[in-house]
Scaffold this motif. Structure first.
Motif, mmCIF file in Angstrom:
data_model
loop_
_atom_site.group_PDB
_atom_site.id
_atom_site.type_symbol
_atom_site.label_atom_id
_atom_site.label_comp_id
_atom_site.label_asym_id
_atom_site.label_seq_id
_atom_site.Cartn_x
_atom_site.Cartn_y
_atom_site.Cartn_z
ATOM 1 N N ARG A 247 0.642 -1.180 0.002
ATOM 2 C CA ARG A 247 -0.087 0.023 0.109
ATOM 3 C C ARG A 247 1.146 1.053 0.289
ATOM 4 O O ARG A 247 0.542 2.240 -0.797
ATOM 5 C CB ARG A 247 -0.791 0.039 1.285
ATOM 6 C CG ARG A 247 -2.114 0.827 1.069
ATOM 7 C CD ARG A 247 -3.162 0.650 2.316
ATOM 8 N NE ARG A 247 -4.028 -0.400 1.592
ATOM 9 C CZ ARG A 247 -4.957 -1.096 2.361
ATOM 10 N NH1 ARG A 247 -5.238 -0.834 3.584
ATOM 11 N NH2 ARG A 247 -5.639 -2.257 1.804
ATOM 12 N N ASP A 248 1.843 1.163 0.850
ATOM 13 C CA ASP A 248 2.905 2.547 0.919
ATOM 14 C C ASP A 248 3.503 2.550 -0.501
ATOM 15 O O ASP A 248 3.698 3.752 -1.080
ATOM 16 C CB ASP A 248 4.094 2.183 1.861
ATOM 17 C CG ASP A 248 3.509 2.375 3.210
ATOM 18 O OD1 ASP A 248 2.357 2.661 3.470
ATOM 19 O OD2 ASP A 248 4.296 1.821 4.209
ATOM 20 N N ALA A 249 3.922 1.609 -1.273
ATOM 21 C CA ALA A 249 4.413 1.555 -2.679
ATOM 22 C C ALA A 249 3.226 2.308 -3.458
ATOM 23 O O ALA A 249 3.646 3.187 -4.395
ATOM 24 C CB ALA A 249 4.751 0.310 -3.093
ATOM 25 N N ALA A 250 2.019 1.782 -3.370
ATOM 26 C CA ALA A 250 0.968 2.466 -4.253
ATOM 27 C C ALA A 250 0.659 3.811 -3.926
ATOM 28 O O ALA A 250 0.502 4.648 -4.759
ATOM 29 C CB ALA A 250 -0.404 1.599 -4.157
ATOM 30 N N ILE A 251 0.758 4.293 -2.791
ATOM 31 C CA ILE A 251 0.562 5.710 -2.282
ATOM 32 C C ILE A 251 1.627 6.562 -3.058
ATOM 33 O O ILE A 251 1.459 7.627 -3.259
ATOM 34 C CB ILE A 251 0.665 5.928 -0.895
ATOM 35 C CG1 ILE A 251 -0.734 5.258 -0.291
ATOM 36 C CG2 ILE A 251 0.581 7.448 -0.470
ATOM 37 C CD1 ILE A 251 -0.907 5.001 1.202
#
Length: 290
Positions: A247-251
Motif C-alpha cells: 500500500r505504501d508503494a502504491a501511495i
C-alpha cells in the motif's frame, strides 16, 4: 640435511618460475598489470574514485574486451572476476568510445555480469550490479539482451536478504528503466510479474511503475501500457490487501503522479476519468490518511 635444503630450495624456485611464466602468458597480463597487484583493494568504489585503466600504448580495444570477458567467466577465481569488473568500469568511465566500437561483446559481457551478480561473494555481486547500472547509462550503445533475462535476475536480487545487494539491484533497475526501451520493459513487467501473489514481488512491481512515472514524466502517459499500469496500482487499495508495504508503494506512485498536475482539482479529475467513484474515494482516503 644440507642436500635436502638445497633440493627444497630448488623445487620452490622452479615452482616460482613456472608461476611467473603462466602469468606472463596470460593475455590479460599483456594488456594491464593490475590483475596481479598483490596490494589490490577489494572494495566497491564509487565511479568518481576510479582511475583510468593502465593500458599499453599499442593496445587494441578488441583484445582488452576479449581478455576481460575471459576473466569474468573464470568462476574458479572470484578475485580475477572482481578485478575484471573494476577494469570494465574504468573503461566505461574513461573509454566509452571503445565500448561502442566493440558492441559485439556487449551481449556476452552483460550475461557475464548478470551471472556474477548471483555470486555468493557479496563484493563481486555488488560490483557486478554497479557495473551493469553504469553500462546501461552509456549513450549510443544498443543492448540486445533479453529484457526477460535482465528482469529475472534483477527481481531476484531486489529480494536479496543482503541489504547492500538489494539496494544496488534497485539502483540497477532504475538505470534500466531510465535508459532502456520503455515499451518493451513495461510489457515484461505486466506479462511476467503482475500475476504474482508474493507481497515482495507485488511491492517491487508497484515501486518500479513509480520509477517509470518519475523518470519518464509525461511521456509515460502516451505509453500503450500506461492504463494497465494505472489499474494494477489502484488494485493495491483493495480491502482484501492488508500488506502495508504494498500500500505504501502504491501511495508513493500516486504522490509522484500528483506532482504532474498544477492543482489538486485537476489531479482528482484525472483520477475520476479512470476509476469508479468508490475506487476513487478509497484511493483519496488512503492518500489523505498517509
Amino acid at each position: 640435511p644440507e642436500e635436502k635444503k638445497e633440493r627444497a630450495k630448488s623445487k620452490i624456485e622452479r615452482k616460482t618460475m613456472r608461476s611467473k611464466l603462466k602469468r606472463y602468458n596470460d593475455p590479460t597480463e599483456v594488456q594491464y598489470n593490475e590483475i596481479y597487484d598483490k596490494s589490490y583493494s577489494f572494495v566497491v568504489h564509487d565511479r568518481k574514485e576510479l582511475s583510468p585503466l593502465k593500458l599499453n600504448k599499442n593496445f587494441k580495444a578488441v583484445d582488452v574486451y576479449f581478455s576481460l570477458l575471459a576473466q569474468m567467466k573464470n568462476k574458479l577465481n572470484w578475485e580475477k572476476q572482481f578485478k575484471a569488473v573494476d577494469s570494465l568500469r574504468k573503461l566505461i568511465q574513461y573509454n566509452k568510445g571503445t565500448l561502442r566500437l566493440n558492441e559485439h561483446y556487449l551481449n556476452d559481457i552483460i550475461n557475464a555480469l548478470l551471472d556474477m551478480s548471483c555470486s555468493i561473494r557479496s563484493l563481486l555481486a555488488k560490483n557486478s550490479l554497479v557495473c551493469l547500472s553504469e553500462l546501461f547509462e552509456v549513450d549510443g550503445i544498443n543492448i540486445q539482451n533479453s529484457y526477460e533475462d535482465l528482469c529475472r535476475i534483477l527481481f531476484k536480487k531486489m529480494q536479496d536478504k543482503n541489504g547492500a545487494i538489494k539496494e544496488e539491484a534497485i539502483r540497477t533497475m532504475i538505470s534500466l528503466i531510465m535508459f532502456g526501451r520503455v515499451e518493451e520493459l513495461s510489457t515484461v513487467f505486466l506479462k511476467d510479474y503482475t500475476q504474482s501473489r508474493s507481497p515482495e514481488v507485488i511491492s517491487i512491481v508497484v515501486m518500479c511503475f513509480g520509477f517509470f512515472l518519475k523518470y519518464h514524466k509525461r511521456k509515460i502517459f502516451n505509453l500503450a501500457n500506461w492504463n494497465k499500469m494505472m489499474v494494477y496500482v489502484t488494485e493495491m487499495f483493495d480491502a482484501k490487501r492488508k500488506n502495508q508495504k504494498i500500500r505504501d508503494a502504491a501511495i508513493d506512485f500516486y504522490k509522484i503522479l500528483r506532482e504532474f498536475f498544477n492543482n489538486e482539482a485537476k489531479f482528482q479529475e484525472y483520477l475520476k476519468s479512470y476509476f469508479a467513484i468508490q475506487t476513487f474515494e478509497t484511493l483519496l482516503f488512503f492518500m489523505e490518511k498517509d
